[in-house]
Design a protein around this motif. Structure first.
Motif, PDB file in Angstrom:
ATOM      1  N   HIS A 112      36.980  -1.167  10.142  1.00 62.55           N
ATOM      2  CA  HIS A 112      35.916  -2.088  10.557  1.00 62.55           C
ATOM      3  C   HIS A 112      34.604  -1.786   9.826  1.00 62.55           C
ATOM      4  O   HIS A 112      33.751  -2.668   9.703  1.00 62.55           O
ATOM      5  CB  HIS A 112      35.718  -2.055  12.071  1.00 62.55           C
ATOM      6  N   GLN A 113      34.443  -0.570   9.330  1.00 64.25           N
ATOM      7  CA  GLN A 113      33.254  -0.221   8.546  1.00 64.25           C
ATOM      8  C   GLN A 113      33.395  -0.652   7.088  1.00 64.25           C
ATOM      9  O   GLN A 113      32.408  -0.738   6.366  1.00 64.25           O
ATOM     10  CB  GLN A 113      33.023   1.286   8.588  1.00 64.25           C
ATOM     11  N   ILE A 114      34.610  -0.905   6.644  1.00 66.54           N
ATOM     12  CA  ILE A 114      34.881  -1.203   5.238  1.00 66.54           C
ATOM     13  C   ILE A 114      35.097  -2.694   4.987  1.00 66.54           C
ATOM     14  O   ILE A 114      34.544  -3.266   4.051  1.00 66.54           O
ATOM     15  CB  ILE A 114      36.140  -0.434   4.765  1.00 66.54           C
ATOM     16  N   ILE A 115      35.890  -3.296   5.834  1.00 66.81           N
ATOM     17  CA  ILE A 115      36.341  -4.670   5.618  1.00 66.81           C
ATOM     18  C   ILE A 115      35.371  -5.645   6.293  1.00 66.81           C
ATOM     19  O   ILE A 115      34.980  -5.436   7.438  1.00 66.81           O
ATOM     20  CB  ILE A 115      37.785  -4.838   6.140  1.00 66.81           C
ATOM     21  N   PRO A 116      34.979  -6.711   5.612  1.00 71.15           N
ATOM     22  CA  PRO A 116      34.027  -7.675   6.175  1.00 71.15           C
ATOM     23  C   PRO A 116      34.476  -8.218   7.537  1.00 71.15           C
ATOM     24  O   PRO A 116      35.672  -8.376   7.792  1.00 71.15           O
ATOM     25  CB  PRO A 116      33.996  -8.792   5.129  1.00 71.15           C
ATOM     26  N   GLN A 117      33.512  -8.511   8.380  1.00 70.96           N
ATOM     27  CA  GLN A 117      33.783  -8.946   9.749  1.00 70.96           C
ATOM     28  C   GLN A 117      34.527 -10.269   9.847  1.00 70.96           C
ATOM     29  O   GLN A 117      35.165 -10.549  10.852  1.00 70.96           O
ATOM     30  CB  GLN A 117      32.483  -9.039  10.537  1.00 70.96           C
ATOM     31  N   ASN A 118      34.457 -11.090   8.811  1.00 73.29           N
ATOM     32  CA  ASN A 118      35.148 -12.379   8.861  1.00 73.29           C
ATOM     33  C   ASN A 118      36.652 -12.252   8.616  1.00 73.29           C
ATOM     34  O   ASN A 118      37.382 -13.230   8.720  1.00 73.29           O
ATOM     35  CB  ASN A 118      34.528 -13.360   7.864  1.00 73.29           C
ATOM     36  N   ILE A 119      37.114 -11.054   8.319  1.00 72.55           N
ATOM     37  CA  ILE A 119      38.541 -10.813   8.100  1.00 72.55           C
ATOM     38  C   ILE A 119      39.126 -10.200   9.370  1.00 72.55           C
ATOM     39  O   ILE A 119      38.611  -9.220   9.900  1.00 72.55           O
ATOM     40  CB  ILE A 119      38.767  -9.890   6.889  1.00 72.55           C
ATOM     41  N   LEU A 120      40.197 -10.802   9.856  1.00 76.87           N
ATOM     42  CA  LEU A 120      40.845 -10.347  11.085  1.00 76.87           C
ATOM     43  C   LEU A 120      41.763  -9.166  10.792  1.00 76.87           C
ATOM     44  O   LEU A 120      42.587  -9.217   9.881  1.00 76.87           O
ATOM     45  CB  LEU A 120      41.646 -11.496  11.700  1.00 76.87           C
ATOM     46  N   LEU A 121      41.607  -8.110  11.589  1.00 77.68           N
ATOM     47  CA  LEU A 121      42.465  -6.938  11.479  1.00 77.68           C
ATOM     48  C   LEU A 121      43.305  -6.840  12.745  1.00 77.68           C
ATOM     49  O   LEU A 121      42.770  -6.824  13.852  1.00 77.68           O
ATOM     50  CB  LEU A 121      41.632  -5.663  11.305  1.00 77.68           C
ATOM     51  N   ASP A 122      44.609  -6.783  12.575  1.00 80.51           N
ATOM     52  CA  ASP A 122      45.536  -6.677  13.699  1.00 80.51           C
ATOM     53  C   ASP A 122      46.131  -5.267  13.696  1.00 80.51           C
ATOM     54  O   ASP A 122      46.675  -4.820  12.688  1.00 80.51           O
ATOM     55  CB  ASP A 122      46.635  -7.730  13.556  1.00 80.51           C
ATOM     56  N   PHE A 123      46.005  -4.565  14.809  1.00 78.37           N
ATOM     57  CA  PHE A 123      46.502  -3.201  14.962  1.00 78.37           C
ATOM     58  C   PHE A 123      47.629  -3.203  15.990  1.00 78.37           C
ATOM     59  O   PHE A 123      47.420  -2.859  17.152  1.00 78.37           O
ATOM     60  CB  PHE A 123      45.379  -2.267  15.419  1.00 78.37           C
ATOM     61  N   PRO A 124      48.848  -3.588  15.603  1.00 81.80           N
ATOM     62  CA  PRO A 124      49.932  -3.734  16.583  1.00 81.80           C
ATOM     63  C   PRO A 124      50.365  -2.418  17.237  1.00 81.80           C
ATOM     64  O   PRO A 124      50.968  -2.439  18.303  1.00 81.80           O
ATOM     65  CB  PRO A 124      51.067  -4.349  15.771  1.00 81.80           C
ATOM     66  N   LEU A 125      50.056  -1.285  16.634  1.00 81.90           N
ATOM     67  CA  LEU A 125      50.458   0.004  17.199  1.00 81.90           C
ATOM     68  C   LEU A 125      49.361   0.622  18.061  1.00 81.90           C
ATOM     69  O   LEU A 125      49.504   1.742  18.555  1.00 81.90           O
ATOM     70  CB  LEU A 125      50.846   0.976  16.075  1.00 81.90           C
ATOM     71  N   ASP A 126      48.288  -0.103  18.258  1.00 85.42           N
ATOM     72  CA  ASP A 126      47.120   0.395  18.985  1.00 85.42           C
ATOM     73  C   ASP A 126      47.467   0.918  20.376  1.00 85.42           C
ATOM     74  O   ASP A 126      46.975   1.950  20.792  1.00 85.42           O
ATOM     75  CB  ASP A 126      46.074  -0.718  19.087  1.00 85.42           C
ATOM     76  N   GLN A 127      48.297   0.222  21.079  1.00 88.26           N
ATOM     77  CA  GLN A 127      48.633   0.606  22.451  1.00 88.26           C
ATOM     78  C   GLN A 127      49.887   1.470  22.539  1.00 88.26           C
ATOM     79  O   GLN A 127      50.338   1.792  23.627  1.00 88.26           O
ATOM     80  CB  GLN A 127      48.813  -0.656  23.307  1.00 88.26           C
ATOM     81  N   ALA A 128      50.422   1.874  21.410  1.00 90.33           N
ATOM     82  CA  ALA A 128      51.678   2.632  21.411  1.00 90.33           C
ATOM     83  C   ALA A 128      51.515   4.055  21.915  1.00 90.33           C
ATOM     84  O   ALA A 128      52.476   4.678  22.354  1.00 90.33           O
ATOM     85  CB  ALA A 128      52.288   2.644  20.003  1.00 90.33           C
ATOM     86  N   GLY A 129      50.321   4.609  21.857  1.00 88.48           N
ATOM     87  CA  GLY A 129      50.121   5.989  22.291  1.00 88.48           C
ATOM     88  C   GLY A 129      50.275   6.940  21.126  1.00 88.48           C
ATOM     89  O   GLY A 129      49.789   6.684  20.046  1.00 88.48           O
ATOM     90  N   GLY A 130      50.981   8.029  21.333  1.00 93.22           N
ATOM     91  CA  GLY A 130      51.140   9.073  20.319  1.00 93.22           C
ATOM     92  C   GLY A 130      52.040   8.677  19.171  1.00 93.22           C
ATOM     93  O   GLY A 130      52.625   7.593  19.145  1.00 93.22           O
ATOM     94  N   ILE A 131      52.176   9.596  18.237  1.00 91.66           N
ATOM     95  CA  ILE A 131      52.939   9.337  17.009  1.00 91.66           C
ATOM     96  C   ILE A 131      54.396   8.991  17.283  1.00 91.66           C
ATOM     97  O   ILE A 131      54.969   8.122  16.643  1.00 91.66           O
ATOM     98  CB  ILE A 131      52.800  10.518  16.006  1.00 91.66           C
TER      99      ILE A 131
END
Length: 139
Positions: A112-131
C-alpha cells in the motif's frame, strides 16, 4: 496479475555453487512453490517480491543468495528501500487495475506504500492465519 512472496529458502541452500539462476528457480520454500504453482495455474503473469531485489519477473536473474526479510513495518536497513521499490513499480509500466497478492500480512502495509491507491490489491490469504494455514489455502 499476481504478486507472490519470495521466501527464505533458496536454491543455494541445497546447491551452494549453482551460480546465477532465474527468479522462478531461486526460491524453493514450500510456501513460495505453492504460490508459484497457483499463480502459474490461474494467472501465468506474476511478480515475485524479494526483500533484497524488489519486484522480479520469473525470468529475471538472481545471482546469489541473501538472508534479508521484510518486517511487519515494511522495509528496514538491510532490505531494498521504499524509494527503489516505488521506482521499480513505475518502471514495470503495468496496466492492470487489480493484483492478487499471495503473502502474509506484512505485505499489505508495504504494498500500500508502493502501489498507487487507484489500484486494487486483493489479499486472499489475509484471514488464513499462520504459514501452515496459508500453505493449505494456497494449495
Amino acid at each position: 496479475m499476481m504478486i507472490i512472496a519470495s521466501g527464505k529458502p533458496k536454491i543455494w541452500d541445497k546447491e551452494p555453487t549453482i551460480g546465477t539462476v532465474s527468479a522462478n528457480q531461486a526460491y524453493i520454500g514450500t510456501f513460495h512453490r505453492l504460490c508459484q504453482a497457483y499463480a502459474q495455474k490461474f494467472d501465468s503473469d506474476y511478480l515475485i517480491l524479494s526483500p533484497y531485489y524488489g519486484f522480479l519477473k520469473p525470468t529475471d536473474l538472481v545471482p546469489h543468495t541473501y538472508d534479508v526479510r521484510f518486517t511487519l513495518k515494511g522495509v528496514n536497513q538491510e532490505t531494498i528501500q521504499l524509494a527503489e521499490l516505488k521506482k521499480q513499480w513505475l518502471d514495470l509500466t503495468l496496466s492492470e487495475s487489480q493484483y492478487v497478492v499471495l503473502g502474509g500480512k506484512k505485505f499489505q502495509l508495504l504494498l500500500h506504500q508502493i502501489i498507487p491507491q487507484n489500484i486494487l490489491l486483493d489479499f486472499p490469504l489475509d484471514q488464513a492465519g499462520g504459514i501452515g494455514n496459508m500453505q493449505n489455502a494456497a494449495s
